[in-house]
Design an enzyme around this catalytic site. Structure first.
Site, PDB file in Angstrom:
ATOM      1  CE  LYS A  72      -3.812  -2.373   2.249  1.00 29.25           C
ATOM      2  NZ  LYS A  72      -4.530  -2.719   3.475  1.00 29.25           N
ATOM      3  CD  GLN A 116      -3.441  -4.240   6.616  1.00 29.54           C
ATOM      4  OE1 GLN A 116      -3.353  -3.237   5.941  1.00 29.54           O
ATOM      5  NE2 GLN A 116      -3.980  -5.342   6.161  1.00 29.54           N
ATOM      6  CG  ASP A 139      -9.576  -0.202   4.859  1.00 25.06           C
ATOM      7  OD1 ASP A 139      -9.255  -0.276   3.667  1.00 25.06           O
ATOM      8  OD2 ASP A 139      -8.919  -0.710   5.791  1.00 25.06           O
TER       9      ASP A 139
END
Ligand code: NAD
Length: 320
Positions: A72, A116, A139
């Site tokens: 990422k 994460q 997200d």
């Protein structure tokens, strides 16, 4: 039983057309989108704005998570998004992580951030996700963003469903009126994917190409579904996100189906340098010849997920 079709007055066995099957190249499309994003970011900066910024919180040292985060950050660098990694020890408490989330919510130099997953078992993922300001939730996992998506309000859509939507759009694969079977009901993939597919497209995120999927008839299957095979055999499009290697076999797919394989499972393989390989949920070798379109693993949905995180970050930075 052999099947035949008639083309220009010649009777041709249908298997001659199997080569028409298209492997959806997520790597290529993701590179295309990164190039577009890079230009958008450069234009923003040229207009006097600062570059978009993404915070990435990682807890502990899960090797898969570390790889995802590294990928990422690399993708951010490629398009000019500033990525800031916040690495916390496995022993961090839920209260400390909540405080980190609060700081990022209030930090005006951060446009969006992710935590994460998975988190260590002593921390409630739900509590952490619920604490993220939905406008910075790139997200797309906060209850607010999910609720907004369900209601057809502008929202940030979870990266994997957004990536799959982009892939379908860019290959001109229509979903309107199609029967789409989604296997898996997770909050990250299955549920938001099903919502996007069943929505009226114009109600989704304005100005974003993700808005082009929708108007499908959707069936969601999961581990307790009976007759999975029979249901799959009625699908025009199958999206598998079960985390069960080889779950979708050739006898579950009719000819001409589009198959999207979300699954990524590390399978031990001593023959490879790393000692493992990545396996999808589809028995690719046997399913692919029956498909109109199919995604490979790796190189299908994975790259689209990462690039969608970048698109979401730009969306958050532009506040659209
Ligand atoms: P999850 O474990 O949260 O959910 C799996 C879902 O699959 C569950 O709803 C379960 O009911 C269903 N399921 C499991 N076995 C089944 C079976 N035999 N028949 C029918 N349904 C079954 O997983 P998730 O987070 O949604 O991820 C699914 C897979 O996708 C994993 O392999 C994950 O690594 C992968 N993934 C890939 C990407 C990507 O970018 N390619 C992104 C997210 C997740």
């Amino acid at each position: 039983m052999k099947k035949y079709c008639i083309v220009a007055n010649f009777v041709v066995p249908l298997h001659v057309f199997y080569w028409i099957m298209v492997v959806l190249d997520g790597k290529y499309i993701a590179a295309q989108i990164r190039a577009e994003l890079k230009k958008e970011v450069a234009d923003m900066v040229a207009d006097g704005h600062r570059a978009p910024s993404l915070g990435i919180v990682i807890v502990g040292h899960n090797p898969a998570s570390e790889t995802y985060v590294a990928n990422k950050m690399k993708a951010c660098a490629e398009v000019g998004i500033e990525a800031r990694k916040i690495a916390l020890e496995e022993s961090v408490t839920e209260a400390e992580l909540l405080s980190c989330v609060a700081n990022l919510n209030n930090d005006s130099s951060i446009d969006g951030f992710i935590v994460q997953l998975p988190l260590p078992p002593h921390i409630s993922e739900q509590n952490i996700l619920s604490a993220i300001d939905y406008r910075k939730d790139v997200d797309g996992l906060t209850p607010e963003n999910v609720g907004r998506t369900v209601q057809g309000l502008p929202s940030i859509v979870s990266a994997t469903p957004r990536g799959i939507s982009e892939l379908l759009c860019r290959y001109n694969i229509p979903t309107e009126g199609r029967h789409v079977v989604v296997i898996g009901r997770s909050n990250i993939v299955g549920k938001p994917m099903a919502i996007l597919l069943m929505q009226r497209p114009y109600l989704l995120v304005p100005k974003m190409s993700v808005a082009a999927v929708g108007n499908a008839t959707v069936t969601i299957c999961h581990s307790k579904t009976r007759n999975l095979k029979d249901i799959c055999l009625t699908a025009d499009i199958i999206i598998v996100a079960a985390g069960s290697p080889g779950l979708l076999t050739a006898d579950m797919v009719r000819e001409g189906t589009t198959v999207i394989d979300v699954g990524i499972t590390r399978v031990d393989d001593p023959a490879t340098p790393k000692g493992y390989r990545l396996a999808g949920d589809v028995d690719f070798e046997n399913v692919a010849p029956k498909c109109a379109y199919i995604t490979p693993v790796p190189g299908g949905v994975g790259p689209m997920t990462i690039v969608s995180l970048l698109s979401n970050t730009l969306q958050a930075a532009k506040k659209i």
